[in-house]
Design a protein around this motif. Structure first.
Motif, PDB file in Angstrom:
ATOM      1  N   ILE A  34       0.836  -1.206   0.000  1.00  0.00           N
ATOM      2  CA  ILE A  34       0.000   0.000   0.000  1.00  0.00           C
ATOM      3  C   ILE A  34       0.868   1.253   0.000  1.00  0.00           C
ATOM      4  CG2 ILE A  34      -1.516   1.384   1.506  1.00  0.00           C
ATOM      5  CD1 ILE A  34      -2.941  -1.245   2.223  1.00  0.00           C
ATOM      6  N   ASN A  35       1.884   1.242   0.841  1.00  0.00           N
ATOM      7  CA  ASN A  35       2.756   2.418   0.961  1.00  0.00           C
ATOM      8  C   ASN A  35       3.542   2.697  -0.315  1.00  0.00           C
ATOM      9  OD1 ASN A  35       1.938   3.108   3.544  1.00  0.00           O
ATOM     10  ND2 ASN A  35       3.508   1.867   4.516  1.00  0.00           N
ATOM     11  N   GLU A  36       3.653   1.712  -1.178  1.00  0.00           N
ATOM     12  CA  GLU A  36       4.352   1.876  -2.462  1.00  0.00           C
ATOM     13  C   GLU A  36       3.396   2.256  -3.592  1.00  0.00           C
ATOM     14  OE1 GLU A  36       6.195  -1.957  -2.881  1.00  0.00           O
ATOM     15  OE2 GLU A  36       7.692  -1.555  -1.336  1.00  0.00           O
ATOM     16  N   THR A  37       2.098   2.332  -3.283  1.00  0.00           N
ATOM     17  CA  THR A  37       1.086   2.563  -4.311  1.00  0.00           C
ATOM     18  C   THR A  37       0.285   3.822  -3.991  1.00  0.00           C
ATOM     19  OG1 THR A  37       0.888   0.156  -4.531  1.00  0.00           O
ATOM     20  CG2 THR A  37      -0.820   1.493  -5.571  1.00  0.00           C
ATOM     21  N   PRO A  38       0.432   4.866  -4.807  1.00  0.00           N
ATOM     22  CA  PRO A  38      -0.332   6.100  -4.556  1.00  0.00           C
ATOM     23  C   PRO A  38      -1.842   5.876  -4.681  1.00  0.00           C
ATOM     24  CG  PRO A  38       1.341   6.423  -6.265  1.00  0.00           C
ATOM     25  CD  PRO A  38       1.292   4.963  -5.961  1.00  0.00           C
ATOM     26  N   GLU A  39      -2.591   6.660  -3.942  1.00  0.00           N
ATOM     27  CA  GLU A  39      -4.062   6.645  -3.983  1.00  0.00           C
ATOM     28  C   GLU A  39      -4.631   5.233  -3.818  1.00  0.00           C
ATOM     29  OE1 GLU A  39      -5.099   8.787  -7.556  1.00  0.00           O
ATOM     30  OE2 GLU A  39      -4.773  10.705  -6.565  1.00  0.00           O
ATOM     31  N   SER A  40      -4.150   4.562  -2.779  1.00  0.00           N
ATOM     32  CA  SER A  40      -4.622   3.208  -2.513  1.00  0.00           C
ATOM     33  C   SER A  40      -5.435   3.181  -1.227  1.00  0.00           C
ATOM     34  CB  SER A  40      -3.443   2.242  -2.432  1.00  0.00           C
ATOM     35  OG  SER A  40      -2.542   2.622  -1.418  1.00  0.00           O
ATOM     36  N   GLY A  41      -6.112   2.092  -1.026  1.00  0.00           N
ATOM     37  CA  GLY A  41      -6.915   1.893   0.168  1.00  0.00           C
ATOM     38  C   GLY A  41      -6.829   0.441   0.593  1.00  0.00           C
ATOM     39  N   LEU A  42      -7.437   0.138   1.733  1.00  0.00           N
ATOM     40  CA  LEU A  42      -7.389  -1.205   2.294  1.00  0.00           C
ATOM     41  C   LEU A  42      -8.799  -1.680   2.611  1.00  0.00           C
ATOM     42  CD1 LEU A  42      -5.904  -3.636   3.576  1.00  0.00           C
ATOM     43  CD2 LEU A  42      -5.754  -2.279   5.687  1.00  0.00           C
ATOM     44  N   LEU A  43      -9.140  -2.866   2.101  1.00  0.00           N
ATOM     45  CA  LEU A  43     -10.398  -3.538   2.430  1.00  0.00           C
ATOM     46  C   LEU A  43     -10.042  -4.796   3.206  1.00  0.00           C
ATOM     47  CD1 LEU A  43     -13.580  -3.947   1.864  1.00  0.00           C
ATOM     48  CD2 LEU A  43     -12.763  -5.572   0.177  1.00  0.00           C
ATOM     49  N   ILE A  44     -10.580  -4.906   4.412  1.00  0.00           N
ATOM     50  CA  ILE A  44     -10.394  -6.137   5.175  1.00  0.00           C
ATOM     51  C   ILE A  44     -11.750  -6.813   5.319  1.00  0.00           C
ATOM     52  CG2 ILE A  44      -9.666  -7.200   7.337  1.00  0.00           C
ATOM     53  CD1 ILE A  44      -7.728  -4.929   7.765  1.00  0.00           C
ATOM     54  N   LYS A  45     -11.830  -8.025   4.777  1.00  0.00           N
ATOM     55  CA  LYS A  45     -13.029  -8.850   4.909  1.00  0.00           C
ATOM     56  C   LYS A  45     -12.911  -9.581   6.247  1.00  0.00           C
ATOM     57  CE  LYS A  45     -15.601 -12.416   2.427  1.00  0.00           C
ATOM     58  NZ  LYS A  45     -15.550 -13.296   1.242  1.00  0.00           N
ATOM     59  N   ILE A  46     -13.888  -9.355   7.108  1.00  0.00           N
ATOM     60  CA  ILE A  46     -13.812  -9.856   8.481  1.00  0.00           C
ATOM     61  C   ILE A  46     -14.875 -10.914   8.745  1.00  0.00           C
ATOM     62  CG2 ILE A  46     -13.981  -9.209  10.926  1.00  0.00           C
ATOM     63  CD1 ILE A  46     -13.054  -6.375  10.077  1.00  0.00           C
ATOM     64  N   ASN A  47     -14.428 -12.042   9.279  1.00  0.00           N
ATOM     65  CA  ASN A  47     -15.297 -13.108   9.777  1.00  0.00           C
ATOM     66  C   ASN A  47     -14.511 -13.793  10.883  1.00  0.00           C
ATOM     67  OD1 ASN A  47     -17.129 -15.102  10.300  1.00  0.00           O
ATOM     68  ND2 ASN A  47     -16.738 -16.246   8.417  1.00  0.00           N
ATOM     69  N   THR A  48     -14.587 -13.231  12.082  1.00  0.00           N
ATOM     70  CA  THR A  48     -13.753 -13.727  13.166  1.00  0.00           C
ATOM     71  C   THR A  48     -14.512 -13.778  14.486  1.00  0.00           C
ATOM     72  OG1 THR A  48     -11.686 -13.385  14.392  1.00  0.00           O
ATOM     73  CG2 THR A  48     -12.809 -11.407  13.614  1.00  0.00           C
ATOM     74  N   PRO A  49     -14.204 -14.778  15.317  1.00  0.00           N
ATOM     75  CA  PRO A  49     -14.770 -14.809  16.660  1.00  0.00           C
ATOM     76  C   PRO A  49     -14.026 -13.887  17.619  1.00  0.00           C
ATOM     77  CG  PRO A  49     -13.376 -16.714  16.348  1.00  0.00           C
ATOM     78  CD  PRO A  49     -13.421 -15.987  15.018  1.00  0.00           C
ATOM     79  N   GLY A  50     -12.933 -13.295  17.148  1.00  0.00           N
ATOM     80  CA  GLY A  50     -12.155 -12.383  17.989  1.00  0.00           C
ATOM     81  C   GLY A  50     -10.684 -12.731  17.953  1.00  0.00           C
ATOM     82  N   GLY A  51     -10.011 -12.434  19.024  1.00  0.00           N
ATOM     83  CA  GLY A  51      -8.588 -12.713  19.089  1.00  0.00           C
ATOM     84  C   GLY A  51      -7.905 -11.832  20.106  1.00  0.00           C
ATOM     85  N   LEU A  52      -6.629 -11.651  19.890  1.00  0.00           N
ATOM     86  CA  LEU A  52      -5.799 -10.926  20.841  1.00  0.00           C
ATOM     87  C   LEU A  52      -5.970  -9.413  20.707  1.00  0.00           C
ATOM     88  CD1 LEU A  52      -2.576 -13.075  20.393  1.00  0.00           C
ATOM     89  CD2 LEU A  52      -4.228 -13.195  22.281  1.00  0.00           C
ATOM     90  N   VAL A  53      -6.311  -8.772  21.807  1.00  0.00           N
ATOM     91  CA  VAL A  53      -6.484  -7.322  21.806  1.00  0.00           C
ATOM     92  C   VAL A  53      -5.160  -6.638  21.475  1.00  0.00           C
ATOM     93  CG1 VAL A  53      -7.026  -5.314  23.243  1.00  0.00           C
ATOM     94  CG2 VAL A  53      -8.459  -7.349  23.361  1.00  0.00           C
ATOM     95  N   SER A  54      -4.056  -7.156  22.010  1.00  0.00           N
ATOM     96  CA  SER A  54      -2.748  -6.534  21.752  1.00  0.00           C
ATOM     97  C   SER A  54      -2.421  -6.537  20.263  1.00  0.00           C
ATOM     98  CB  SER A  54      -1.651  -7.247  22.537  1.00  0.00           C
ATOM     99  OG  SER A  54      -1.589  -8.618  22.181  1.00  0.00           O
ATOM    100  N   VAL A  55      -2.723  -7.618  19.582  1.00  0.00           N
ATOM    101  CA  VAL A  55      -2.481  -7.707  18.138  1.00  0.00           C
ATOM    102  C   VAL A  55      -3.430  -6.756  17.397  1.00  0.00           C
ATOM    103  CG1 VAL A  55      -2.600  -9.223  16.124  1.00  0.00           C
ATOM    104  CG2 VAL A  55      -1.555 -10.057  18.234  1.00  0.00           C
ATOM    105  N   THR A  56      -4.676  -6.706  17.825  1.00  0.00           N
ATOM    106  CA  THR A  56      -5.659  -5.821  17.198  1.00  0.00           C
ATOM    107  C   THR A  56      -5.211  -4.367  17.303  1.00  0.00           C
ATOM    108  OG1 THR A  56      -7.405  -7.394  17.767  1.00  0.00           O
ATOM    109  CG2 THR A  56      -8.098  -5.160  17.168  1.00  0.00           C
ATOM    110  N   LYS A  57      -4.724  -3.976  18.462  1.00  0.00           N
ATOM    111  CA  LYS A  57      -4.231  -2.609  18.644  1.00  0.00           C
ATOM    112  C   LYS A  57      -3.048  -2.332  17.718  1.00  0.00           C
ATOM    113  CE  LYS A  57      -5.574  -1.623  23.407  1.00  0.00           C
ATOM    114  NZ  LYS A  57      -5.042  -1.273  24.741  1.00  0.00           N
TER     115      LYS A  57
END
Length: 173
Positions: A34-57
């Motif tokens: 992303i950082n190498e590509t101008p005018e880009s964005g990020l889509l994250i498809k989410i299907n999760t029961p959760g996980g580690l808060v520290s990793v999420t942060k």
């Protein structure tokens, strides 16, 4: 999504298991592109029961440092953004949910014995402050995300749209 961002290239990744160090590692790889590509964005498809808060942060911080629009998509039908997935969704600039999905139940828990009362209050208050700050930074309402954390509330996709938790709802049919 009209918030001043121009997106010509949309990078995508999926979180279909728990949010863990491998999720963060994959995100770091995507952000490097992303950082190498101008005018880009990020889509994250989410299907999760959760996980580690520290990793999420850490994921939220990395997304913020990339300075690109972040679109969270809870899908397909039957998917959920639960616990850490709801916290990650709170960081999005735009949240889309498929019909037949849900978001919430983000009260922090431990897989060991019950958390001491002070530690539990500290964890809850920290997450509420984080989510409130993120939602305010996006010009969005935070109160229902707060209820996901303090009361373990969950919302169907339609209810999330009605309460302005989600920005859009799509049919998967």
């Amino acid at each position: 999504m009209d918030n001043g961002f121009k997106i010509k290239t949309l990078f995508q990744m999926e979180i279909t298991k728990t949010i863990n160090p491998a999720s963060l590692s994959h995100l770091k790889e995507v952000i490097k592109k992303i950082n190498e590509t101008p005018e880009s964005g990020l889509l994250i498809k989410i299907n999760t029961p959760g996980g580690l808060v520290s990793v999420t942060k850490n994921m939220i911080t990395d997304i913020g440092e990339a300075k690109v629009p972040f679109i969270a998509f809870v899908g397909p039908e039957g998917a959920s953004a639960t616990s850490a997935g709801a916290i990650l969704s709170a960081a999005s600039h735009y949240l889309v949910m498929a019909q037949g999905t849900n978001i919430g139940a983000a009260t922090p828990i431990t897989m060991q014995k019950e958390m001491p009362k002070d530690s539990r209050a500290k964890a809850i208050n920290d997450l509420v402050a984080l989510v409130t700050s993120l939602r305010e930074a996006r010009g969005k309402e935070a109160k229902f995300f707060e209820k996901m954390i303090t009361k373990a509330e969950s919302f169907s996709a339609q209810k999330a749209l009605d309460l302005k938790i989600a920005d859009d709802l799509i049919s998967t049919v």
